[in-house]
Scaffold this active site. Structure first.
Site, PDB file in Angstrom:
ATOM      1  N   TYR A  67       0.835  -1.213   0.000  1.00  0.00           N
ATOM      2  CA  TYR A  67       0.000   0.000   0.000  1.00  0.00           C
ATOM      3  C   TYR A  67       0.871   1.265   0.000  1.00  0.00           C
ATOM      4  CZ  TYR A  67      -4.450  -2.287  -0.037  1.00  0.00           C
ATOM      5  OH  TYR A  67      -5.544  -3.004  -0.461  1.00  0.00           O
ATOM      6  N   GLN A 101     -15.296   2.807  -7.401  1.00  0.00           N
ATOM      7  CA  GLN A 101     -14.655   1.728  -6.639  1.00  0.00           C
ATOM      8  C   GLN A 101     -13.196   2.081  -6.386  1.00  0.00           C
ATOM      9  OE1 GLN A 101     -15.930  -2.328  -8.475  1.00  0.00           O
ATOM     10  NE2 GLN A 101     -16.209  -0.813 -10.079  1.00  0.00           N
ATOM     11  N   VAL A 103      -9.785   3.939  -5.070  1.00  0.00           N
ATOM     12  CA  VAL A 103      -9.390   4.473  -3.761  1.00  0.00           C
ATOM     13  C   VAL A 103      -8.371   5.600  -3.924  1.00  0.00           C
ATOM     14  CG1 VAL A 103      -9.818   2.246  -2.626  1.00  0.00           C
ATOM     15  CG2 VAL A 103      -7.524   2.744  -3.498  1.00  0.00           C
ATOM     16  N   HIS A 119     -15.218   1.724  -2.012  1.00  0.00           N
ATOM     17  CA  HIS A 119     -14.162   0.867  -1.455  1.00  0.00           C
ATOM     18  C   HIS A 119     -13.166   1.645  -0.606  1.00  0.00           C
ATOM     19  CE1 HIS A 119     -14.983  -2.387  -4.772  1.00  0.00           C
ATOM     20  NE2 HIS A 119     -15.876  -2.389  -3.805  1.00  0.00           N
ATOM     21  N   CYS A 127      -6.964   2.151  12.635  1.00  0.00           N
ATOM     22  CA  CYS A 127      -6.405   1.110  13.504  1.00  0.00           C
ATOM     23  C   CYS A 127      -7.200  -0.170  13.294  1.00  0.00           C
ATOM     24  CB  CYS A 127      -6.467   1.547  14.964  1.00  0.00           C
ATOM     25  SG  CYS A 127      -5.945   0.201  16.052  1.00  0.00           S
ATOM     26  N   CYS A 130      -8.799  -0.961  17.112  1.00  0.00           N
ATOM     27  CA  CYS A 130      -9.851  -0.147  17.752  1.00  0.00           C
ATOM     28  C   CYS A 130     -10.625   0.715  16.764  1.00  0.00           C
ATOM     29  CB  CYS A 130      -9.260   0.721  18.870  1.00  0.00           C
ATOM     30  SG  CYS A 130      -8.238   2.092  18.267  1.00  0.00           S
ATOM     31  N   CYS A 147      -1.011   2.010  16.426  1.00  0.00           N
ATOM     32  CA  CYS A 147      -2.019   2.984  16.856  1.00  0.00           C
ATOM     33  C   CYS A 147      -1.522   3.749  18.092  1.00  0.00           C
ATOM     34  CB  CYS A 147      -3.306   2.238  17.183  1.00  0.00           C
ATOM     35  SG  CYS A 147      -4.597   3.304  17.837  1.00  0.00           S
ATOM     36  N   THR A 188     -14.632  -0.816 -15.507  1.00  0.00           N
ATOM     37  CA  THR A 188     -14.655  -1.841 -14.459  1.00  0.00           C
ATOM     38  C   THR A 188     -14.922  -3.205 -15.087  1.00  0.00           C
ATOM     39  OG1 THR A 188     -15.773  -2.652 -12.472  1.00  0.00           O
ATOM     40  CG2 THR A 188     -17.068  -1.209 -13.905  1.00  0.00           C
ATOM     41  N   ALA A 231     -11.470   5.119 -21.696  1.00  0.00           N
ATOM     42  CA  ALA A 231     -12.295   6.181 -21.111  1.00  0.00           C
ATOM     43  C   ALA A 231     -11.722   7.565 -21.411  1.00  0.00           C
ATOM     44  CB  ALA A 231     -12.405   5.968 -19.607  1.00  0.00           C
TER      45      ALA A 231
HETATM   46  C1  BJW Z   1     -10.255   0.488 -19.152  1.00  0.00           C
HETATM   47  C2  BJW Z   1      -9.110   1.115 -19.524  1.00  0.00           C
HETATM   48  C3  BJW Z   1      -9.259   2.404 -20.007  1.00  0.00           C
HETATM   49  C4  BJW Z   1      -8.518  -0.782 -18.847  1.00  0.00           C
HETATM   50  N1  BJW Z   1     -10.478   2.951 -20.076  1.00  0.00           N
HETATM   51  N2  BJW Z   1     -11.452   1.042 -19.226  1.00  0.00           N
HETATM   52  C5  BJW Z   1     -21.432 -12.466  -4.791  1.00  0.00           C
HETATM   53  C6  BJW Z   1     -20.972 -13.409  -5.680  1.00  0.00           C
HETATM   54  C7  BJW Z   1     -19.634 -13.827  -5.653  1.00  0.00           C
HETATM   55  C8  BJW Z   1     -18.730 -13.292  -4.729  1.00  0.00           C
HETATM   56  C9  BJW Z   1     -19.195 -12.358  -3.862  1.00  0.00           C
HETATM   57  C10 BJW Z   1     -20.515 -11.954  -3.883  1.00  0.00           C
HETATM   58  N3  BJW Z   1     -20.682 -11.011  -2.924  1.00  0.00           N
HETATM   59  C11 BJW Z   1     -19.501 -10.814  -2.306  1.00  0.00           C
HETATM   60  C12 BJW Z   1     -18.579 -11.625  -2.841  1.00  0.00           C
HETATM   61  C13 BJW Z   1     -17.150 -11.726  -2.423  1.00  0.00           C
HETATM   62  C14 BJW Z   1     -16.284 -10.626  -2.962  1.00  0.00           C
HETATM   63  C15 BJW Z   1     -16.281 -10.698  -4.482  1.00  0.00           C
HETATM   64  O1  BJW Z   1     -16.949  -9.952  -5.160  1.00  0.00           O
HETATM   65  N4  BJW Z   1     -15.489 -11.598  -5.034  1.00  0.00           N
HETATM   66  C16 BJW Z   1     -15.404 -11.743  -6.484  1.00  0.00           C
HETATM   67  C17 BJW Z   1     -13.946 -11.541  -6.920  1.00  0.00           C
HETATM   68  C18 BJW Z   1     -15.918 -13.068  -6.873  1.00  0.00           C
HETATM   69  N5  BJW Z   1     -16.730  -9.319  -2.495  1.00  0.00           N
HETATM   70  C19 BJW Z   1     -16.383  -8.852  -1.300  1.00  0.00           C
HETATM   71  O2  BJW Z   1     -15.692  -9.507  -0.553  1.00  0.00           O
HETATM   72  C20 BJW Z   1     -16.908  -7.499  -0.885  1.00  0.00           C
HETATM   73  N6  BJW Z   1     -17.457  -7.578   0.421  1.00  0.00           N
HETATM   74  C21 BJW Z   1     -18.581  -8.196   0.706  1.00  0.00           C
HETATM   75  O3  BJW Z   1     -19.307  -8.639  -0.144  1.00  0.00           O
HETATM   76  O4  BJW Z   1     -18.846  -8.261   2.034  1.00  0.00           O
HETATM   77  C22 BJW Z   1     -19.983  -8.989   2.504  1.00  0.00           C
HETATM   78  C23 BJW Z   1     -20.109  -8.661   3.962  1.00  0.00           C
HETATM   79  C24 BJW Z   1     -21.302  -8.140   4.433  1.00  0.00           C
HETATM   80  C25 BJW Z   1     -21.427  -7.833   5.782  1.00  0.00           C
HETATM   81  C26 BJW Z   1     -20.352  -8.046   6.640  1.00  0.00           C
HETATM   82  C27 BJW Z   1     -19.159  -8.552   6.174  1.00  0.00           C
HETATM   83  C28 BJW Z   1     -19.039  -8.857   4.805  1.00  0.00           C
HETATM   84  C29 BJW Z   1     -15.796  -6.471  -0.759  1.00  0.00           C
HETATM   85  C30 BJW Z   1     -15.112  -6.209  -2.060  1.00  0.00           C
HETATM   86  C31 BJW Z   1     -13.934  -5.247  -1.835  1.00  0.00           C
HETATM   87  C32 BJW Z   1     -13.076  -5.110  -3.061  1.00  0.00           C
HETATM   88  N7  BJW Z   1     -11.857  -4.442  -2.709  1.00  0.00           N
HETATM   89  C33 BJW Z   1     -10.895  -4.141  -3.749  1.00  0.00           C
HETATM   90  C34 BJW Z   1      -9.608  -3.606  -3.077  1.00  0.00           C
HETATM   91  C35 BJW Z   1      -9.786  -2.171  -2.624  1.00  0.00           C
HETATM   92  C36 BJW Z   1      -8.561  -1.601  -2.000  1.00  0.00           C
HETATM   93  C37 BJW Z   1      -7.398  -1.463  -2.944  1.00  0.00           C
HETATM   94  O5  BJW Z   1      -7.454  -0.748  -3.975  1.00  0.00           O
HETATM   95  O6  BJW Z   1      -6.361  -2.065  -2.638  1.00  0.00           O
HETATM   96  O7  BJW Z   1     -11.429  -3.183  -4.654  1.00  0.00           O
HETATM   97  S1  BJW Z   1     -10.553  -5.534  -4.810  1.00  0.00           S
HETATM   98  C38 BJW Z   1     -10.425  -4.607  -6.308  1.00  0.00           C
HETATM   99  O8  BJW Z   1     -11.481  -4.955  -7.234  1.00  0.00           O
HETATM  100  C39 BJW Z   1     -10.661  -3.158  -5.898  1.00  0.00           C
HETATM  101  C40 BJW Z   1     -11.493  -2.660  -7.033  1.00  0.00           C
HETATM  102  O9  BJW Z   1     -12.216  -1.508  -6.618  1.00  0.00           O
HETATM  103  C41 BJW Z   1     -12.369  -3.825  -7.370  1.00  0.00           C
HETATM  104  C42 BJW Z   1     -12.984  -3.797  -8.730  1.00  0.00           C
HETATM  105  O10 BJW Z   1     -12.010  -3.845  -9.724  1.00  0.00           O
HETATM  106  P1  BJW Z   1     -12.205  -2.972 -11.039  1.00  0.00           P
HETATM  107  O11 BJW Z   1     -12.236  -1.549 -10.696  1.00  0.00           O
HETATM  108  O12 BJW Z   1     -13.338  -3.496 -11.821  1.00  0.00           O
HETATM  109  O13 BJW Z   1     -10.813  -3.223 -11.781  1.00  0.00           O
HETATM  110  P2  BJW Z   1     -10.369  -4.428 -12.727  1.00  0.00           P
HETATM  111  O14 BJW Z   1      -8.895  -4.426 -12.734  1.00  0.00           O
HETATM  112  O15 BJW Z   1     -11.045  -5.687 -12.367  1.00  0.00           O
HETATM  113  O16 BJW Z   1     -10.929  -4.047 -14.172  1.00  0.00           O
HETATM  114  C43 BJW Z   1     -10.417  -2.952 -14.891  1.00  0.00           C
HETATM  115  C44 BJW Z   1     -11.287  -2.735 -16.102  1.00  0.00           C
HETATM  116  O17 BJW Z   1     -10.858  -1.554 -16.747  1.00  0.00           O
HETATM  117  C45 BJW Z   1     -11.223  -3.865 -17.158  1.00  0.00           C
HETATM  118  O18 BJW Z   1     -12.539  -4.194 -17.585  1.00  0.00           O
HETATM  119  C46 BJW Z   1     -10.445  -3.235 -18.311  1.00  0.00           C
HETATM  120  O19 BJW Z   1     -10.853  -3.712 -19.596  1.00  0.00           O
HETATM  121  C47 BJW Z   1     -10.828  -1.793 -18.132  1.00  0.00           C
HETATM  122  N8  BJW Z   1      -9.877  -0.829 -18.664  1.00  0.00           N
HETATM  123  N9  BJW Z   1      -8.041   0.216 -19.299  1.00  0.00           N
HETATM  124  C48 BJW Z   1     -11.548   2.190 -19.661  1.00  0.00           C
HETATM  125  N10 BJW Z   1      -8.167   3.093 -20.415  1.00  0.00           N
END
Ligand code: BJW
Length: 247
Positions: A67, A101, A103, A119, A127, A130, A147, A188, A231
């Protein structure tokens, strides 16, 4: 690029536009997307394996250093023409809400004033024991820092896999779907839930969905318009085509 005249009319008539963004929007600012292979020091790790509470418990030093590296990358990044076009849209449409999404904070840096961060934000420190928010100036020199109140490990204020999204952000995003006339889905992979369900809800609420991505995703099926391209190229062209006087 040619845009359907109906799309340009819908844009000009919109009172409230919702824009859902992912890592692809920041790709042209030099920030790797999540599903790009990592490079350099991080080539042997998968981003998906570092962004979890389990990884932080098991190996807090590696996760904190990852990070710290990403923060540096993001600090040096600049908003690109996609961020700028979305910020400019606020002067052309009565209301624009960006639901991101990402950060990296680049939408706000470009000037977007209504941004919902699903996100979290990489600049926040929390922390892990806590929950206290800690300012950068208060961070100790440990890796990860500790912390000042309870000695717990400080973590970035982002949402990891298996963690709930911030309730206020999710509630606001759901409300926006009810009032927006148009829903953009930009840069996304739409693989990560529950965020990826927003375009489907928008469609179920009868909102036209406009997808911008160089690659196909599962949301192409529900989109009324699929604009295939980067984009940072498509968005400025679209805004100029709808409001030629704005350029
Ligand atoms: C271009 C381009 C250009 C390139 N122009 N485009 C239901 C079904 C299955 C699984 C689950 C479900 N519900 C929950 C889950 C589990 C899980 C999940 O979804 N897993 C899947 C992988 C299967 N989800 C979670 O765990 C979530 N939490 C949750 O559901 O909690 C339940 C709960 C309830 C109550 C109490 C406790 C728990 C949390 C998800 C958190 C995701 N976090 C991250 C990290 C953030 C911090 C960090 O940055 O380090 O978020 S993971 C990562 O993926 C990050 C992103 O925001 C997120 C999405 O990715 P994104 O933005 O789509 O990026 P890419 O790389 O995937 O795609 C890029 C795109 O850009 C591509 O399409 C390219 O073609 C395109 N592109 N150049 C336009 N120039």
């Amino acid at each position: 690029m040619h845009f359907a005249p109906e799309l340009l009319d819908q844009l000009r008539q919109a009172r409230h536009i919702a824009v859902f963004t992912g890592a692809g929007v920041s790709a042209e600012s030099g920030i790797p997307t999540f599903r790009d292979a990592q490079t350099g020091l991080w080539a042997r790790f998968r981003a998906e394996d570092l962004a979890t509470p389990e990884a932080f418990r098991r190996d807090p030093v590696t996760v904190w250093n990852w990070y710290a590296w990403r923060r540096e990358l993001m600090r040096n990044a600049r908003p690109n023409p996609a961020h700028d076009a979305l910020a400019r849209l606020e002067r052309l449409v009565p209301r624009v809400t960006v639901i991101t999404q990402n950060v990296d904070g680049l939408h706000a840096r470009a000037g977007s004033s209504d941004v919902i961060e699903l996100h979290g934000n990489i600049w926040h420190n929390l922390c892990s024991a806590c929950g206290k928010c800690v300012m950068d100036e208060q961070l100790s020199n440990d890796t990860p820092p500790l912390c000042p109140d309870c000695g717990g490990r400080i973590r970035p204020g982002v949402v990891w896999f298996g963690e709930a999204l911030p309730v206020a952000a999710w509630t606001r995003a759901s409300e926006v779907l009810e009032t927006a006339d148009l829903f953009f889905c930009i840069g996304t992979s739409s693989l990560v839930e529950p965020a990826a369900s927003l375009p489907r809800y928008a469609r179920a609420c009868g909102r036209p969905v406009i997808q911008i991505n160089p690659e196909a995703t599962s949301h192409d099926e529900i989109a009324q318009y699929v604009l295939r391209g980067k984009a940072g190229e498509v968005l400025p062209m679209l805004v100029a085509a709808a409001w030629p006087q704005s350029v």
